[in-house]
Design a protein around this motif. Structure first.
Motif, mmCIF file in Angstrom:
data_model
loop_
_atom_site.group_PDB
_atom_site.id
_atom_site.type_symbol
_atom_site.label_atom_id
_atom_site.label_comp_id
_atom_site.label_asym_id
_atom_site.label_seq_id
_atom_site.Cartn_x
_atom_site.Cartn_y
_atom_site.Cartn_z
ATOM 1 N N PRO A 101 38.255 -38.424 -7.070
ATOM 2 C CA PRO A 101 39.528 -39.032 -6.685
ATOM 3 C C PRO A 101 39.298 -40.296 -5.857
ATOM 4 C CG PRO A 101 39.055 -37.132 -5.297
ATOM 5 C CD PRO A 101 37.970 -37.180 -6.329
ATOM 6 N N MET A 102 40.077 -41.315 -6.117
ATOM 7 C CA MET A 102 39.986 -42.574 -5.374
ATOM 8 C C MET A 102 41.365 -42.942 -4.849
ATOM 9 S SD MET A 102 38.512 -46.319 -6.600
ATOM 10 C CE MET A 102 39.818 -46.690 -7.786
ATOM 11 N N THR A 103 41.428 -43.403 -3.625
ATOM 12 C CA THR A 103 42.695 -43.820 -3.013
ATOM 13 C C THR A 103 42.550 -45.246 -2.486
ATOM 14 O OG1 THR A 103 43.216 -41.551 -2.341
ATOM 15 C CG2 THR A 103 44.417 -43.319 -1.250
ATOM 16 N N ILE A 104 43.491 -46.107 -2.909
ATOM 17 C CA ILE A 104 43.505 -47.501 -2.457
ATOM 18 C C ILE A 104 44.765 -47.695 -1.618
ATOM 19 C CG2 ILE A 104 43.448 -49.918 -3.165
ATOM 20 C CD1 ILE A 104 42.486 -48.924 -5.931
ATOM 21 N N THR A 105 44.586 -48.035 -0.359
ATOM 22 C CA THR A 105 45.715 -48.296 0.541
ATOM 23 C C THR A 105 45.825 -49.801 0.739
ATOM 24 O OG1 THR A 105 45.319 -46.190 1.667
ATOM 25 C CG2 THR A 105 46.722 -47.781 2.777
ATOM 26 N N THR A 106 46.966 -50.373 0.349
ATOM 27 C CA THR A 106 47.170 -51.813 0.477
ATOM 28 C C THR A 106 48.297 -52.090 1.481
ATOM 29 O OG1 THR A 106 48.889 -52.090 -1.215
ATOM 30 C CG2 THR A 106 46.599 -51.977 -1.976
ATOM 31 N N ASP A 107 48.553 -53.371 1.719
ATOM 32 C CA ASP A 107 49.652 -53.765 2.601
ATOM 33 C C ASP A 107 50.938 -53.996 1.814
ATOM 34 O OD1 ASP A 107 48.952 -56.037 1.232
ATOM 35 O OD2 ASP A 107 48.916 -57.353 3.001
ATOM 36 N N GLN A 108 50.939 -53.520 0.530
ATOM 37 C CA GLN A 108 52.093 -53.769 -0.335
ATOM 38 C C GLN A 108 52.913 -52.512 -0.615
ATOM 39 O OE1 GLN A 108 52.976 -56.927 -1.493
ATOM 40 N NE2 GLN A 108 51.398 -57.572 -0.027
ATOM 41 N N GLY A 109 52.651 -51.443 0.084
ATOM 42 C CA GLY A 109 53.417 -50.230 -0.161
ATOM 43 C C GLY A 109 52.533 -49.009 -0.110
ATOM 44 N N ILE A 112 47.755 -46.194 -3.744
ATOM 45 C CA ILE A 112 47.490 -46.101 -5.184
ATOM 46 C C ILE A 112 46.371 -45.084 -5.359
ATOM 47 C CG2 ILE A 112 46.755 -47.372 -7.235
ATOM 48 C CD1 ILE A 112 47.647 -49.955 -5.638
ATOM 49 N N THR A 113 46.608 -44.035 -6.117
ATOM 50 C CA THR A 113 45.585 -43.013 -6.335
ATOM 51 C C THR A 113 45.081 -43.110 -7.770
ATOM 52 O OG1 THR A 113 47.229 -41.338 -6.932
ATOM 53 C CG2 THR A 113 46.554 -41.466 -4.612
ATOM 54 N N ALA A 114 43.835 -42.755 -7.951
ATOM 55 C CA ALA A 114 43.219 -42.848 -9.274
ATOM 56 C C ALA A 114 42.152 -41.774 -9.414
ATOM 57 C CB ALA A 114 42.611 -44.228 -9.490
ATOM 58 N N GLU A 115 41.738 -41.531 -10.648
ATOM 59 C CA GLU A 115 40.616 -40.649 -10.956
ATOM 60 C C GLU A 115 39.513 -41.473 -11.588
ATOM 61 O OE1 GLU A 115 43.114 -36.529 -11.967
ATOM 62 O OE2 GLU A 115 42.270 -37.747 -13.592
ATOM 63 N N LEU A 116 38.305 -41.396 -11.042
ATOM 64 C CA LEU A 116 37.148 -42.056 -11.632
ATOM 65 C C LEU A 116 36.509 -41.100 -12.629
ATOM 66 C CD1 LEU A 116 35.585 -43.683 -8.429
ATOM 67 C CD2 LEU A 116 37.078 -44.746 -10.145
#
Length: 290
Positions: A101-109, A112-116
């Motif tokens: 599992p990958m989680t991307i935290t941005t300043d735009q909301g 974003i979660t993803a599966e590698l």
């Protein structure tokens, strides 16, 4: 009437014939026994030799070393000052099945979660996990909104030529689409696909794409490494931001900075069962090469 001498000769001849026959039979039996013993010895030697070769008699023999899963090619930080040295991932003992599992935290909301996809792209999964564990992606900018309909992130320098001091080869690049695609056939890169992107192509480092639109090129070149599982609306929102010239004549730089505050990668797990196809356009299962 046969004489006494003739009878003696016949008896002696018969006796000699019997002796010769017994001797021949004895020789045949001896040869058969010798052949059987020889075959047994040869078979025993073969078995013993195989056992020795496999280390059955070597108590001190070390176990065979694990084979390399990935090859990390060194890159010259002296020749490219946009590279950042945070070491290299291991080459052995890497997971080659399941997901991370990958989680991307941005300043735009929201995040974003993803599966590698570790089965299709084990080296990409290992590399991103290694970099994330060293805060490589934290406080970096997604420096492009590409014409292909993807958000490009992962370069700490924001130049498009930055990355770690190693690279790795392409994995899981989709096959070229058919000249006449079947009705309803999925594009090479469905919306929600996560893929590596490199400069030059094939020398993958840290940069990746997150597609907010379907993309179906005639010659796919981006290795698919996973899929978005949540926050695709955030990616679409970022994709709608206005863009400006990035200094090379390409109008791909977000007018408003898109900052990755933090990127994390979890431990490997078994891949979930494929979900039913949805109408949202996002891939419904871990992507794999066609």
């Amino acid at each position: 009437m046969a004489s006494s001498r003739d009878r003696q000769r016949k008896l002696a001849r018969a006796k000699l014939d019997r002796q010769l026959a017994r001797r021949a039979a004895s020789i045949r039996r001896r040869r058969q026994i010798q052949a059987g013993v020889g075959a047994t010895v040869v078979l025993a030697l073969i078995v013993l030799g195989s056992a020795w070769g496999l280390g059955a008699f070597d108590r001190d023999r070390k176990p065979k070393a694990a084979e390399d899963v990935c090859l990390w090619t060194p890159q010259d930080a002296g020749g490219n000052t946009n590279l950042k040295d945070v070491g290299t991932p291991p080459t052995t003992g890497l997971p080659t099945s399941g997901i991370r599992p990958m989680t991307i935290t941005t300043d735009q909301g929201g995040p974003i979660t993803a599966e590698l996809d570790l089965a299709g792209a084990p080296c990409a999964g290992a590399s991103i996990a290694h970099l994330a564990g060293r805060s490589f992606y934290d406080n970096t900018k997604c420096h492009e909104i590409t014409a292909e309909g993807a958000l490009r992130c992962g370069d700490p320098s924001g130049t498009g030529v930055g990355g770690p001091t190693y690279s790795f080869y392409d994995e899981n690049v989709p096959a070229a689409p058919a000249a006449t695609p079947a009705p309803g056939q999925a594009p090479a890169y469905p919306k929600g696909t996560v893929a590596m992107v490199a400069n030059p192509p094939g020398a993958n480092g840290s940069q990746f794409l997150v597609f907010f639109k379907d993309f179906n090129p005639a010659k796919p070149a981006y290795p698919i490494i996973g899929r978005v599982t949540g926050g695709l609306d955030v990616v679409e929102k970022i994709g709608a931001l206005p863009t400006v010239d990035n200094g090379t004549g390409a109008k791909v730089k977000p007018k408003t900075d898109v900052v990755v505050r933090k990127l994390t990668v979890g431990e490997p797990t078994e891949a979930p069962a494929p979900a039913p196809s949805s109408t949202s356009g996002a891939p419904s299962a871990s992507p794999s090469a066609g």
